[in-house]
Scaffold this active site. Sequence first.
Site, PDB file in Angstrom:
ATOM      1  N   CYS A 113       6.864   1.747  -0.155  1.00  0.00           N
ATOM      2  CA  CYS A 113       7.894   2.706  -0.586  1.00  0.00           C
ATOM      3  C   CYS A 113       9.035   2.859   0.430  1.00  0.00           C
ATOM      4  CB  CYS A 113       7.265   4.065  -0.880  1.00  0.00           C
ATOM      5  SG  CYS A 113       5.993   3.978  -2.137  1.00  0.00           S
ATOM      6  N   HIS A 246      12.836   9.336  -0.719  1.00  0.00           N
ATOM      7  CA  HIS A 246      11.951   8.572  -1.606  1.00  0.00           C
ATOM      8  C   HIS A 246      11.389   9.535  -2.649  1.00  0.00           C
ATOM      9  CE1 HIS A 246       8.801   6.232  -3.241  1.00  0.00           C
ATOM     10  NE2 HIS A 246       7.829   6.816  -2.557  1.00  0.00           N
ATOM     11  N   ASN A 276       7.369   7.701  -9.432  1.00  0.00           N
ATOM     12  CA  ASN A 276       7.502   7.021  -8.135  1.00  0.00           C
ATOM     13  C   ASN A 276       7.697   5.523  -8.390  1.00  0.00           C
ATOM     14  OD1 ASN A 276       7.123   5.805  -5.659  1.00  0.00           O
ATOM     15  ND2 ASN A 276       5.330   7.016  -5.095  1.00  0.00           N
TER      16      ASN A 276
END
Length: 319
Positions: A113, A246, A276
């Site tokens: 990520c 993020h 996500n």
Amino acid sequence: MMYSKIIGTGGYLPEKILTNKDLEAMVDTSDEWIRTRTGIQQRHIAHKDQVASDLALYASQNAMQAAGVTQKDIDLIIVATTTPDMVFPSTACILQEKLGIDNCPAFDVQAVCSGFVYALATADMFVRSGKCRNALVVGSEIYSKILDWNDRSTCVLFGDGAGAVVLSQSEHPGILSTHLHASGSYSKVLSVPGSIGGGEIQGTPFINMDGNTVFKFAVKVLEEVVREAIAENNLQAADIDWLIPHQANIRIIKSTAKKLGIPMEKVVTAVNKHGNTSAASIPLALDMAVRDGRINSDQLVLLEGVGGGFTWGAALLRW
Ligand code: UT7
């Protein structure tokens, strides 16, 4: 002095939307649980025939169009992905062929990520050193391929998508600083522990996560890395115009912003609509805020992310 500057952004989300209600019919979960624990309402899911380079292609074309550059201008391609098309060649090489670009360096970055921040930091070095003029930096992920759709603790969290930027040489800053970190001692906390060997998949090809440990670690290191970025530039948190975190969990985003004293009005969030999307989440949120007119010339934009590895990092930009 040469700087690097983002001159165009792009994004792509697959057509199919999977809502929390849809997930209620698949696993023992509820819209209420997902919304209150994560802030996610829906996520996009790629078609089974789509691969990461397909999503990357659309996002790249959008970014190149926004930047006003063509194939012949791009002289570096970096793709951040954890879900590559295949073991090799890299997704960046496959993307290069799909874009019709010939003979420029192209490679993938694997930092989960945090991948986009890692890729941007790498491209920044190439551009500032004069090694390239226009870098295409992409985050592209198809997490739907590495989710166990029977595991409610992970399958409700992720989505598919791609975001891209064109990073070019500039006389004016641009990227002010980048800050990268990793701690491999946390590798087992968030992983896809499978591998290929002897013609077979060995181990588990699905996401494995200790959510609580990830949550606590994320809030701690994201605050630290943002403070590191603003201190290095002799700034205060109040100077930041836009925080682009993020997009994993709205509670992580809110906790980090609160610790930093940054009001949520200055934080770009897309987790409600995207879930996500790992390495794609930051460039997708950035593209959204650029296109809807929130981010304007001369503003200070801070990107930050954390992911498997653990890896974490930040990039401070003057827009
Ligand atoms: O990009 C970086 C990667 N990932 C992250 O950043 C994720 C970080 N972690 C998180 O976002 C949160 O820890 C989660 C959203 C994963 C979980 O939230 P939580 O508040 O930490 O919940 P929990 O893990 O403590 O679980 C609470 C309960 C458990 O039930 P019991 O043991 O209390 O009876 C779980 O079994 O919620 C249960 N649960 C669910 N219930 C309904 C777990 N998943 C679900 C679900 N639906 N989908």
